[in-house]
Design a protein around this motif. Structure first.
Motif, PDB file in Angstrom:
ATOM      1  N   ALA A  15       0.843  -1.280  -0.024  1.00 48.93           N
ATOM      2  CA  ALA A  15       0.095  -0.164   0.117  1.00 48.93           C
ATOM      3  C   ALA A  15       0.799   1.143   0.121  1.00 48.93           C
ATOM      4  CB  ALA A  15      -0.915   0.005   1.216  1.00 48.93           C
ATOM      5  N   THR A  16       1.886   1.271   0.692  1.00 54.58           N
ATOM      6  CA  THR A  16       2.821   2.465   0.781  1.00 54.58           C
ATOM      7  C   THR A  16       3.712   2.502  -0.630  1.00 54.58           C
ATOM      8  OG1 THR A  16       3.307   1.946   2.930  1.00 54.58           O
ATOM      9  CG2 THR A  16       4.956   3.310   1.975  1.00 54.58           C
ATOM     10  N   PHE A  17       4.024   1.485  -1.219  1.00 51.98           N
ATOM     11  CA  PHE A  17       4.582   1.629  -2.548  1.00 51.98           C
ATOM     12  C   PHE A  17       3.532   2.250  -3.472  1.00 51.98           C
ATOM     13  CE2 PHE A  17       8.017  -1.304  -1.694  1.00 51.98           C
ATOM     14  CZ  PHE A  17       8.965  -0.348  -1.729  1.00 51.98           C
ATOM     15  N   MET A  18       2.304   1.899  -3.384  1.00 52.74           N
ATOM     16  CA  MET A  18       1.222   2.567  -4.193  1.00 52.74           C
ATOM     17  C   MET A  18       0.970   3.879  -4.108  1.00 52.74           C
ATOM     18  SD  MET A  18      -1.787  -0.451  -3.754  1.00 52.74           S
ATOM     19  CE  MET A  18      -1.817  -2.161  -4.365  1.00 52.74           C
ATOM     20  N   ALA A  77      -7.510   0.453  -4.846  1.00 52.71           N
ATOM     21  CA  ALA A  77      -6.305  -0.649  -4.802  1.00 52.71           C
ATOM     22  C   ALA A  77      -5.728  -0.705  -3.333  1.00 52.71           C
ATOM     23  CB  ALA A  77      -5.288   0.085  -5.650  1.00 52.71           C
ATOM     24  N   ILE A  78      -5.643   0.446  -2.818  1.00 54.01           N
ATOM     25  CA  ILE A  78      -5.111   0.312  -1.310  1.00 54.01           C
ATOM     26  C   ILE A  78      -6.038  -0.600  -0.444  1.00 54.01           C
ATOM     27  CG2 ILE A  78      -4.459   1.634   0.731  1.00 54.01           C
ATOM     28  CD1 ILE A  78      -3.233   3.559  -1.101  1.00 54.01           C
ATOM     29  N   SER A  79      -7.317  -0.088  -0.363  1.00 53.34           N
ATOM     30  CA  SER A  79      -8.269  -0.703   0.458  1.00 53.34           C
ATOM     31  C   SER A  79      -8.371  -2.207   0.155  1.00 53.34           C
ATOM     32  CB  SER A  79      -9.718  -0.300   0.232  1.00 53.34           C
ATOM     33  OG  SER A  79     -10.133  -0.144  -0.808  1.00 53.34           O
ATOM     34  N   SER A  80      -8.141  -2.715  -1.219  1.00 54.84           N
ATOM     35  CA  SER A  80      -8.327  -4.117  -1.650  1.00 54.84           C
ATOM     36  C   SER A  80      -7.119  -4.767  -0.912  1.00 54.84           C
ATOM     37  CB  SER A  80      -8.404  -4.092  -3.049  1.00 54.84           C
ATOM     38  OG  SER A  80      -9.411  -3.852  -3.462  1.00 54.84           O
ATOM     39  N   VAL A  81      -5.884  -4.273  -1.141  1.00 53.65           N
ATOM     40  CA  VAL A  81      -4.476  -4.818  -0.765  1.00 53.65           C
ATOM     41  C   VAL A  81      -4.603  -4.910   0.825  1.00 53.65           C
ATOM     42  CG1 VAL A  81      -2.911  -2.872  -0.453  1.00 53.65           C
ATOM     43  CG2 VAL A  81      -2.169  -4.962  -1.304  1.00 53.65           C
ATOM     44  N   LEU A  82      -5.091  -3.912   1.520  1.00 53.25           N
ATOM     45  CA  LEU A  82      -5.398  -4.113   3.050  1.00 53.25           C
ATOM     46  C   LEU A  82      -6.199  -4.890   3.347  1.00 53.25           C
ATOM     47  CD1 LEU A  82      -4.727  -0.266   3.812  1.00 53.25           C
ATOM     48  CD2 LEU A  82      -2.995  -2.410   3.762  1.00 53.25           C
ATOM     49  N   ILE A  83      -7.530  -5.147   2.894  1.00 48.94           N
ATOM     50  CA  ILE A  83      -8.413  -5.960   3.249  1.00 48.94           C
ATOM     51  C   ILE A  83      -7.926  -7.332   2.877  1.00 48.94           C
ATOM     52  CG2 ILE A  83     -10.868  -6.863   3.012  1.00 48.94           C
ATOM     53  CD1 ILE A  83     -11.398  -3.683   2.321  1.00 48.94           C
ATOM     54  N   GLY A 130      -8.393  -9.580  -8.590  1.00 52.24           N
ATOM     55  CA  GLY A 130      -8.193 -10.659  -7.738  1.00 52.24           C
ATOM     56  C   GLY A 130      -7.913 -10.280  -6.317  1.00 52.24           C
ATOM     57  N   LEU A 131      -7.626  -9.221  -5.857  1.00 48.46           N
ATOM     58  CA  LEU A 131      -7.339  -8.495  -4.565  1.00 48.46           C
ATOM     59  C   LEU A 131      -8.974  -8.420  -3.923  1.00 48.46           C
ATOM     60  CD1 LEU A 131      -4.638  -5.904  -4.966  1.00 48.46           C
ATOM     61  CD2 LEU A 131      -4.578  -7.699  -3.465  1.00 48.46           C
ATOM     62  N   MET A 132      -9.807  -7.752  -5.016  1.00 45.22           N
ATOM     63  CA  MET A 132     -11.256  -7.588  -4.471  1.00 45.22           C
ATOM     64  C   MET A 132     -11.965  -9.071  -4.298  1.00 45.22           C
ATOM     65  SD  MET A 132     -12.415  -4.168  -6.871  1.00 45.22           S
ATOM     66  CE  MET A 132     -12.096  -4.846  -8.306  1.00 45.22           C
ATOM     67  N   GLY A 133     -11.738  -9.800  -5.168  1.00 43.20           N
ATOM     68  CA  GLY A 133     -12.163 -11.239  -4.912  1.00 43.20           C
ATOM     69  C   GLY A 133     -11.971 -11.958  -3.750  1.00 43.20           C
ATOM     70  N   ALA A 134     -10.649 -11.673  -3.647  1.00 48.65           N
ATOM     71  CA  ALA A 134     -10.195 -12.491  -2.402  1.00 48.65           C
ATOM     72  C   ALA A 134     -10.560 -11.864  -1.136  1.00 48.65           C
ATOM     73  CB  ALA A 134      -8.454 -12.569  -2.296  1.00 48.65           C
ATOM     74  N   SER A 135     -10.738 -10.493  -1.110  1.00 48.59           N
ATOM     75  CA  SER A 135     -11.327  -9.707  -0.038  1.00 48.59           C
ATOM     76  C   SER A 135     -12.709  -9.943   0.405  1.00 48.59           C
ATOM     77  CB  SER A 135     -11.180  -8.206  -0.289  1.00 48.59           C
ATOM     78  OG  SER A 135      -9.984  -7.699  -0.291  1.00 48.59           O
TER      79      SER A 135
END
Length: 151
Positions: A15-18, A77-83, A130-135
């Protein structure tokens, strides 16, 4: 109950890199406006931009669009990677890293010519899905909703 372990730090790093990458895209937009002597609030569609050649105008607008497109997608993107990272930390960082690489390729391609953004788009959009689906999967499992018969 969810417990955040040390692996979650990798999702935080993604998330920080984003955030960092989006900021760099903003610097690119500022540099293009400076190059063509375009003052705020003109973002490439205002009166100051009318003095540019077609090539200069397109170059300026591609720089601005690279940044604005990132800004538009960053909350998702950030919320999805964190969730996702709460439930699947390894998957989260792998997909987050793929997203970052795809964004890099998207931005570099778009800066050269608008049609060159397509490969980068696929490279960042598929991991985002993929991030949203996995969340969603992680959340439904945590809530016990995966046990229901939805048919």
């Amino acid at each position: 109950m969810l417990e955040v372990g040390p692996k979650y730090a990798w999702s935080l790093l993604a998330a920080t890199f984003m955030n960092f990458q989006c900021t760099l895209a903003g610097v690119g937009a500022v540099n293009a406006r400076t190059k063509y002597n375009i003052d705020a609030p003109d973002m490439g569609t205002g009166r100051q931009s009318a003095k540019l050649t077609d090539e200069e105008w397109e170059d300026l607008n591609r720089s601005v669009r690279v940044h604005m497109n990132y800004v538009e997608q960053l909350p998702t993107a950030i919320s999805s990677v964190l969730i996702c990272g709460l439930f699947y930390p390894t998957l989260s960082v792998c997909l987050g890293g793929s997203y970052i690489l795809g964004r890099l390729i998207y931005g570099l391609g778009y800066r050269k010519e608008a049609k060159n953004r397509e490969i980068g788009f696929v490279m960042y959009f598929v991991p985002l899905l993929g991030l949203m689906g996995a969340s969603v999967v992680g959340i439904t499992k945590e809530l016990g909703l995966h046990r229901f018969n939805w048919a």
